[in-house]
Design a protein around this motif. Structure first.
Motif, PDB file in Angstrom:
ATOM      1  N   ARG A   5       0.868  -1.185   0.000  1.00 49.57           N
ATOM      2  CA  ARG A   5       0.000   0.000   0.000  1.00 49.57           C
ATOM      3  C   ARG A   5       0.900   1.229   0.000  1.00 49.57           C
ATOM      4  O   ARG A   5       1.697   1.404   0.900  1.00 49.57           O
ATOM      5  N   ARG A   6       0.753   2.037  -1.025  1.00 51.02           N
ATOM      6  CA  ARG A   6       1.627   3.199  -1.209  1.00 51.02           C
ATOM      7  C   ARG A   6       0.963   4.459  -0.650  1.00 51.02           C
ATOM      8  O   ARG A   6      -0.243   4.628  -0.764  1.00 51.02           O
ATOM      9  N   ASP A   7       1.790   5.346  -0.093  1.00 55.46           N
ATOM     10  CA  ASP A   7       1.288   6.629   0.403  1.00 55.46           C
ATOM     11  C   ASP A   7       0.970   7.592  -0.737  1.00 55.46           C
ATOM     12  O   ASP A   7       0.063   8.401  -0.631  1.00 55.46           O
ATOM     13  N   ARG A   8       1.764   7.511  -1.815  1.00 57.18           N
ATOM     14  CA  ARG A   8       1.579   8.385  -2.980  1.00 57.18           C
ATOM     15  C   ARG A   8       1.729   7.552  -4.239  1.00 57.18           C
ATOM     16  O   ARG A   8       2.503   6.600  -4.271  1.00 57.18           O
ATOM     17  N   TRP A   9       1.033   7.965  -5.277  1.00 58.60           N
ATOM     18  CA  TRP A   9       1.118   7.260  -6.552  1.00 58.60           C
ATOM     19  C   TRP A   9       1.851   8.070  -7.616  1.00 58.60           C
ATOM     20  O   TRP A   9       1.988   7.620  -8.743  1.00 58.60           O
ATOM     21  N   SER A  10       2.301   9.272  -7.272  1.00 59.25           N
ATOM     22  CA  SER A  10       2.991  10.078  -8.280  1.00 59.25           C
ATOM     23  C   SER A  10       4.115  10.885  -7.656  1.00 59.25           C
ATOM     24  O   SER A  10       4.096  11.185  -6.462  1.00 59.25           O
ATOM     25  N   ARG A  11       5.070  11.210  -8.527  1.00 60.21           N
ATOM     26  CA  ARG A  11       6.152  12.125  -8.169  1.00 60.21           C
ATOM     27  C   ARG A  11       6.632  12.758  -9.468  1.00 60.21           C
ATOM     28  O   ARG A  11       6.923  12.054 -10.438  1.00 60.21           O
ATOM     29  N   GLY A  12       6.691  14.078  -9.454  1.00 60.45           N
ATOM     30  CA  GLY A  12       7.118  14.792 -10.660  1.00 60.45           C
ATOM     31  C   GLY A  12       6.180  14.525 -11.820  1.00 60.45           C
ATOM     32  O   GLY A  12       4.983  14.685 -11.709  1.00 60.45           O
ATOM     33  N   GLY A  18      -2.958   1.159 -12.238  1.00 62.32           N
ATOM     34  CA  GLY A  18      -3.127  -0.290 -12.299  1.00 62.32           C
ATOM     35  C   GLY A  18      -2.376  -1.009 -11.199  1.00 62.32           C
ATOM     36  O   GLY A  18      -2.265  -0.538 -10.073  1.00 62.32           O
ATOM     37  N   TYR A  19      -1.851  -2.177 -11.511  1.00 54.67           N
ATOM     38  CA  TYR A  19      -1.146  -2.989 -10.521  1.00 54.67           C
ATOM     39  C   TYR A  19       0.029  -2.245  -9.900  1.00 54.67           C
ATOM     40  O   TYR A  19       0.312  -2.406  -8.720  1.00 54.67           O
ATOM     41  N   ALA A  20       0.725  -1.433 -10.669  1.00 53.20           N
ATOM     42  CA  ALA A  20       1.900  -0.720 -10.165  1.00 53.20           C
ATOM     43  C   ALA A  20       1.539   0.265  -9.060  1.00 53.20           C
ATOM     44  O   ALA A  20       2.294   0.447  -8.109  1.00 53.20           O
ATOM     45  N   GLY A  21       0.402   0.906  -9.163  1.00 53.65           N
ATOM     46  CA  GLY A  21       0.013   1.900  -8.167  1.00 53.65           C
ATOM     47  C   GLY A  21      -0.932   1.372  -7.111  1.00 53.65           C
ATOM     48  O   GLY A  21      -0.770   1.647  -5.926  1.00 53.65           O
ATOM     49  N   TYR A  22      -1.917   0.601  -7.519  1.00 54.79           N
ATOM     50  CA  TYR A  22      -3.007   0.235  -6.625  1.00 54.79           C
ATOM     51  C   TYR A  22      -2.781  -1.095  -5.918  1.00 54.79           C
ATOM     52  O   TYR A  22      -3.438  -1.384  -4.928  1.00 54.79           O
ATOM     53  N   CYS A  23      -1.862  -1.903  -6.430  1.00 54.59           N
ATOM     54  CA  CYS A  23      -1.436  -3.148  -5.792  1.00 54.59           C
ATOM     55  C   CYS A  23      -2.584  -4.017  -5.282  1.00 54.59           C
ATOM     56  O   CYS A  23      -2.602  -4.400  -4.120  1.00 54.59           O
TER      57      CYS A  23
END
Length: 92
Positions: A5-12, A18-23
């Motif tokens: 579970r990621r705190d943020r899905w973007s940087r810059g 999809g799977y990379a962000g929402y896992c």
């Protein structure tokens, strides 16, 4: 099996979808659905962002997607060993 579970899905200028962000867990069965909804919401927000501001679009996408992603991630952990509950879907 583990779930990230990621705190943020973007940087810059980069954002994860999809799977990379929402896992989503394979146990949830929601990977494709989350990817399609995320892409649709991102496209809407990119179109609405003032002056093509991708950072604004990324932040708005995350605000809109975070509750939906959390509910779908919960499908895999709320009833281990049993069928998925309807409750997380009703919360969205």
């Amino acid at each position: 099996m583990a779930q990230v579970r990621r705190d943020r899905w973007s940087r810059g200028r980069v954002t994860l979808l999809g799977y990379a962000g929402y896992c989503p867990s394979p146990m949830s069965g929601q990977g494709t659905s989350l990817a399609l909804v995320g892409a649709y919401v991102l496209a809407q927000e990119l179109g609405r962002a003032p002056g093509g501001g991708h950072r604004v679009a990324y932040a708005r996408t995350e605000d809109r997607m975070r509750p939906f992603v959390a509910a779908n991630q919960a499908l895999a952990t709320e009833n281990p060993g049993g069928p998925a509950s309807e409750e997380p879907v009703d919360r969205v």
